[in-house]
Structures are given as C-alpha cells and as structure tokens.
Design a protein around this motif. Structure first.
Motif, short mmCIF file in Angstrom:
data_model
loop_
_atom_site.label_atom_id
_atom_site.label_comp_id
_atom_site.label_asym_id
_atom_site.label_seq_id
_atom_site.Cartn_x
_atom_site.Cartn_y
_atom_site.Cartn_z
N TYR A 147 86.53 97.49 3.80
CA TYR A 147 85.19 96.93 3.63
C TYR A 147 84.91 96.66 2.15
O TYR A 147 84.34 95.62 1.79
CB TYR A 147 84.14 97.87 4.21
N ILE A 172 85.74 100.00 15.65
CA ILE A 172 86.75 101.00 15.28
C ILE A 172 86.29 102.39 15.69
O ILE A 172 87.06 103.17 16.26
CB ILE A 172 87.01 100.95 13.76
N ILE A 193 84.68 94.05 9.01
CA ILE A 193 84.87 94.28 10.43
C ILE A 193 83.73 95.17 10.89
O ILE A 193 83.29 96.06 10.17
CB ILE A 193 86.22 94.99 10.68
N ILE A 229 91.45 107.02 9.18
CA ILE A 229 90.88 105.84 9.84
C ILE A 229 89.59 105.43 9.14
O ILE A 229 89.39 104.26 8.78
CB ILE A 229 90.64 106.10 11.33
N ILE A 238 81.99 98.20 12.29
CA ILE A 238 82.40 99.60 12.34
C ILE A 238 82.45 100.13 13.78
O ILE A 238 83.28 100.97 14.11
CB ILE A 238 81.49 100.49 11.46
N SER A 270 90.21 104.26 5.47
CA SER A 270 90.89 102.95 5.47
C SER A 270 89.89 101.84 5.75
O SER A 270 89.92 100.78 5.13
CB SER A 270 92.00 102.92 6.53
N TYR A 271 88.98 102.10 6.69
CA TYR A 271 87.93 101.11 6.98
C TYR A 271 87.03 100.91 5.76
O TYR A 271 86.70 99.77 5.42
CB TYR A 271 87.10 101.56 8.18
#
Length: 137
Positions: free
Chosen positions: A103, A114, A109, A95, A111, A98-99
């Motif tokens: 980015y 998430i 998005i 997770i 943080i 992937s973020y």
C-alpha cells in the motif's frame, strides 16, 4: 530453546524487518496502520514503528506463547492447536505488513479482500481442532 520447531516461526516473525529495510528508501515516511470498514486509511504511523517495532512486538508475543506452552499448557492433549496458534502470529504479521508495504508503494488493494479470507482460514483451522483440545489447568 528446547524446541527447535519454535525457532522457525520466530525467524519468520522477524522477516518484515529485513524486507522493510530493503524497501526503506522507497516507502513513504508514514504508512497506514488502520483501515475503516470501507477499506480507506484512517490512521498512519511512522515507518520506523511499522518496520522495526511491530515485528519485535509480534516476536515477543510469540516468545510469550512458547513460554506459556512449555510451562503451563504442556499437559494439553492436542499439540496441533498450539501449532496453529503459534504459526498464526508469524504468518499474520507477514501478510499484514506485506500489505502495508505494498500500500505504501502505491498498490491500493482492498484490505478486506486479504483480511477476511485470512481470518476465515484461521477460524476454520481453529474450529477444526478446538473441540478435540483438552486443556487441564
């Protein structure tokens, strides 16, 4: 490994290496590794660190948990607690990385949108089984 169930989380922990290598040419040289309370990036690291070394460290941590479980905590009454903890490393690694990759590719998005639900789900799962766990040392 004795326990075949331990093999799948190890593979999942190493997955960011493969999709990081696929995105290698599209990612910038430095990727964010730390965000402040407002969700703004305040520390960067080289993509080699994030794509290669970070998943390897997470895999070593997972291996340590497997060894710890088989040698020391094998007398525990509740295996569900260990399952939740052992799956939190591979899922958390995927997770988070992937973020970071998203980015780096330009998707900004927040943080906290998430991270907070993910930590909340982990606390709910751990809190459900923690009172039922009897660890004998």
């Amino acid at each position: 490994m004795k326990n075949k169930k331990s093999f799948l989380p190890l593979i999942i922990t190493l997955l960011p290496i493969f999709y990081g290598l696929i995105l290698w040419t599209k990612l910038p040289v430095e990727l964010p590794i730390h965000f402040n309370i407002n969700g703004e990036v305040d520390r960067y690291a080289n993509k080699v660190w994030i794509i290669i070394i970070w998943p390897i460290i997470a895999t070593l941590l997972h291996l340590f948990l497997i060894i710890y479980r088989t040698k020391i905590v094998a007398r525990s009454q509740n295996n569900k607690m260990h399952t939740i903890i052992s799956w939190s490393i591979p899922l958390g690694t995927n997770i988070l990385l992937s973020y970071i990759f998203a980015y780096g590719l330009g998707s900004h998005i927040n943080i906290t949108s998430i991270l907070l639900p993910t930590i909340g789900i982990l606390f709910i799962a751990l809190g459900n089984y923690m009172p039922k766990t009897l660890l004998v040392y």
